[in-house]
Scaffold this active site. Structure first.
Site: not given
Length: 257
Positions: A152, A156
């Site tokens: 993640y 991002k």
């Protein structure tokens, strides 16, 4: 009067749904994209009477579906002037338990999906000489390391790189900015917390690591997303609305998954 046309991905729940709702309240013609068509319909049903809303099922990781969805929006409403990329997934897991499939799934939705939507919508804007604005959803994880969130955090951080590159390439007619929330009370966060032995305690741990002492609501993030969409002098900007977590750094112990 010609209404602004804005596409929202991930519009079936959470930040995407709240953003679509706020755009509808502000008079936009709103195109809602997500994989679950029934959920999109339920969100659109909450819009004010008279709202021009269009729902279209779309897996943002599939180039053909993205192309078809954007073409359908253009046929329904005309060229979009706005895009908010809120589609995203998060699969927290320790490094030793991470699989290539889960890694690739996270990158596919969070990075590739954002890229494909930007590419298709920017092409539509350019073909009609439309002046437009794109907001990509980053995260506090774009800027800080978080245990168990390697896929993640990577995805991002990549969203910020993509945002800056597109801002430079598409100026001056298309603005591209990133919004980076901290913890937000959405089904995705609740799903992450449910993986812990004590979800209630995990929630309190999240609150404790936020300098402002509160988890944001989806509506609060939507308010910032819509503001950034209309910020006429901003491009390549990263707007953090994380309650101070990236100032204080992660700090707290990781969730126990």
């Amino acid at each position: 009067m010609v209404l602004p046309v804005t596409i929202v991905t991930g519009a079936s729940s959470g930040i995407g749904a709240a953003t679509a709702q706020l755009l509808a309240e502000k008079g936009h013609a709103v195109a809602l994209l997500a994989r679950n068509e029934d959920a999109l319909g339920r969100v659109a049903a909450t819009f004010p009477d008279g709202t021009r809303a269009y729902t279209h099922p779309c897996d943002v990781t599939d180039p053909a579906q993205v192309t078809e969805a954007v073409e359908a929006v253009v046929n329904e409403f005309g060229t979009p002037s706005g895009l908010i990329n809120a589609a995203g997934i998060c699969v927290p897991e320790p490094l030793e338990q991470a699989t290539l499939d889960s890694w690739q799934a996270t990158q596919s939705v969070n990075v590739t999906g954002t890229f494909l939507m930007c590419q298709a919508v920017a092409a539509a804007m350019s073909a009609s000489d439309e002046v437009g604005s794109i907001v990509n959803l980053g995260s506090e994880a774009s800027s800080i390391g978080m245990p168990h969130y390697s896929a993640y955090c990577t995805s991002k951080a990549a969203v910020l790189g993509l945002t800056r590159a597109l801002a430079a390439e598409l100026a001056p007619r298309i603005r591209v900015n990133a919004l980076c929330p901290g913890p937000v009370d959405t089904p995705m966060l609740r799903g992450e917390l449910a993986l812990s032995d004590d979800p209630d305690q995990a929630y309190q741990t999240e609150v404790a690591r936020i300098p402002l002492g509160a988890i944001a609501s989806a509506a609060q993030v939507a308010d910032a997303a819509v503001w950034l969409l209309g910020a006429q002098t901003a491009t390549g900007t990263t707007l953090a609305i994380d309650g101070g977590t990236t100032v204080a750094c992660y700090g707290a112990a990781p969730h126990q998954h």
